[in-house]
Design a protein around this motif. Structure first.
Motif, PDB file in Angstrom:
ATOM      1  N   GLY A  68     -49.639   6.090 -15.398  1.00  0.00           N
ATOM      2  CA  GLY A  68     -50.381   5.205 -16.242  1.00  0.00           C
ATOM      3  C   GLY A  68     -51.942   5.090 -15.833  1.00  0.00           C
ATOM      4  N   ALA A  69     -52.028   4.923 -14.581  1.00  0.00           N
ATOM      5  CA  ALA A  69     -53.359   4.812 -13.928  1.00  0.00           C
ATOM      6  C   ALA A  69     -54.133   5.746 -13.648  1.00  0.00           C
ATOM      7  N   VAL A  70     -53.438   7.014 -13.468  1.00  0.00           N
ATOM      8  CA  VAL A  70     -54.007   8.225 -13.070  1.00  0.00           C
ATOM      9  C   VAL A  70     -53.866   9.311 -14.095  1.00  0.00           C
ATOM     10  N   PRO A  71     -54.564   9.521 -15.057  1.00  0.00           N
ATOM     11  CA  PRO A  71     -54.199  10.449 -16.215  1.00  0.00           C
ATOM     12  C   PRO A  71     -54.036  11.740 -15.777  1.00  0.00           C
ATOM     13  N   GLY A  72     -54.683  12.144 -14.956  1.00  0.00           N
ATOM     14  CA  GLY A  72     -54.470  13.518 -14.472  1.00  0.00           C
ATOM     15  C   GLY A  72     -53.081  13.515 -14.080  1.00  0.00           C
ATOM     16  N   HIS A 125     -55.552   5.524  -4.366  1.00  0.00           N
ATOM     17  CA  HIS A 125     -56.964   5.989  -3.644  1.00  0.00           C
ATOM     18  C   HIS A 125     -57.004   7.632  -3.527  1.00  0.00           C
ATOM     19  N   ALA A 126     -58.398   8.046  -3.985  1.00  0.00           N
ATOM     20  CA  ALA A 126     -58.343   9.500  -4.402  1.00  0.00           C
ATOM     21  C   ALA A 126     -58.138  10.387  -3.170  1.00  0.00           C
ATOM     22  N   ASP A 127     -58.432   9.686  -1.986  1.00  0.00           N
ATOM     23  CA  ASP A 127     -58.103  10.540  -0.834  1.00  0.00           C
ATOM     24  C   ASP A 127     -56.815  10.493  -0.332  1.00  0.00           C
ATOM     25  N   HIS A 128     -55.888   9.909  -1.161  1.00  0.00           N
ATOM     26  CA  HIS A 128     -54.356   9.917  -0.814  1.00  0.00           C
ATOM     27  C   HIS A 128     -53.636  10.403  -2.066  1.00  0.00           C
ATOM     28  N   ASP A 174     -49.176  12.631   1.351  1.00  0.00           N
ATOM     29  CA  ASP A 174     -50.506  12.372   0.750  1.00  0.00           C
ATOM     30  C   ASP A 174     -51.382  13.704   0.872  1.00  0.00           C
ATOM     31  N   PRO A 175     -50.969  14.581   0.149  1.00  0.00           N
ATOM     32  CA  PRO A 175     -51.733  16.057   0.187  1.00  0.00           C
ATOM     33  C   PRO A 175     -53.258  15.885  -0.171  1.00  0.00           C
ATOM     34  N   HIS A 234     -54.756  12.662  -4.691  1.00  0.00           N
ATOM     35  CA  HIS A 234     -55.826  13.648  -5.186  1.00  0.00           C
ATOM     36  C   HIS A 234     -55.198  14.832  -6.000  1.00  0.00           C
ATOM     37  N   VAL A 235     -55.507  14.612  -7.198  1.00  0.00           N
ATOM     38  CA  VAL A 235     -54.867  15.293  -8.274  1.00  0.00           C
ATOM     39  C   VAL A 235     -55.077  16.673  -8.163  1.00  0.00           C
ATOM     40  N   PRO A 236     -56.394  17.450  -7.758  1.00  0.00           N
ATOM     41  CA  PRO A 236     -56.620  18.829  -7.501  1.00  0.00           C
ATOM     42  C   PRO A 236     -55.782  19.323  -6.291  1.00  0.00           C
TER      43      PRO A 236
END
Length: 257
Positions: A85-89, A59-62, A25-26, A64-66
């Motif tokens: 499909g859920a996270v286009p990034g 969840h974005a804290d697990h 989970d970076p 994290h696209v950047p």
């Protein structure tokens, strides 16, 4: 050859086993939305080096696209099935080799097998997101069996679904003053430890991020979970060695089968 575990903060760890580096989970930012990193310096660039990275849920804290974008070229990335499909990034991270995982799926990297296991947690990208993916944990099996729980609550059949493990990386807190459904606090994590019966445990997912402007709101929920987990584990499972790491600290474990 021992396994080496480094805790970078929150749910981000490096597990090095059989000359394979697995990153969990970076999350490598000072701020994420309303959350600020309150403890632990940002990890050095070398912390991004991995043969495979695993993502437990959307969840974005697990996921994290950047932070994932900063992983080296050709890093293997394991994500819950349906995540692209859920996270286009995610689909723009063409420098990574993405594999979608469901509970029971196994991916082999070098001499290490990574098996996805169930977790009890909301798998949506946002609390109102319509796209769902399974929340996962992972069992990393090389010289030893290391369980990374991701985010999860206790659930029936946890020990059977996860299977025998030598080391457990267990969440013991969160990023706010209250934990909702589908999380482990120190007490529930001690119960999970009793069910799983590993030889060693490392508490994670606490003492790193906290909502901006809420430093004085239930601060013990930020500072205390690691020590509280170690205390409860000593009472309930005295045969388990608990390693409460500081941010950026490592432990080397030689676990006999």
């Amino acid at each position: 050859m021992p396994v080496e575990i480094t805790w970078w903060g929150h749910a981000t760890c490096t597990v090095e086993d059989s000359n394979v580096r697995i990153l969990t989970d970076p999350l490598f930012v000072r701020r994420l939305a309303h959350l600020r990193r309150r403890r632990g310096a940002l990890p050095a660039p070398d912390s991004r080096r991995a043969d495979v990275a695993v993502v437990s849920h959307l969840h974005a804290d697990h996921l994290h696209v950047p932070s994932l974008a900063g992983l080296p070229e050709d890093t293997r990335l394991l994500v819950p099935r349906g995540a692209p499909g859920a996270v286009p990034g995610l689909r723009r991270l063409t420098h990574l080799r993405v594999t979608e995982m469901s509970p029971g799926d196994v991916t082999t990297v070098g001499g290490v097998a990574v098996r996805a296991v169930p977790a009890r947690h909301d798998g949506r990208r946002l609390p109102v997101g319509r796209h769902r993916s399974p929340a996962l944990g992972y069992v990393i099996e090389g010289q030893v069996r290391t369980y990374f729980a991701g985010d999860t609550g206790l659930f029936d059949g946890m020990a059977e679904e996860v299977g025998p493990v030598d080391v457990a990386l267990l969440p013991v807190g969160g990023w706010g003053p209250y934990l909702g459904e589908g999380h482990l606090d120190a007490g529930r994590a001690a119960e999970a430890l009793a069910r799983l019966a590993p030889r060693s445990a490392v508490p994670v997912h606490y003492g790193t991020y906290w909502p901006i402007g809420m430093d004085a709101v239930r601060p013990h929920e930020f500072h205390a979970p690691g020590d509280e987990f170690a205390r409860l584990a000593a009472e309930r499972t005295p045969g388990v060695s608990v390693h409460r790491l500081a941010h950026g600290e490592s432990v080397r474990l030689e676990v006999a089968r």
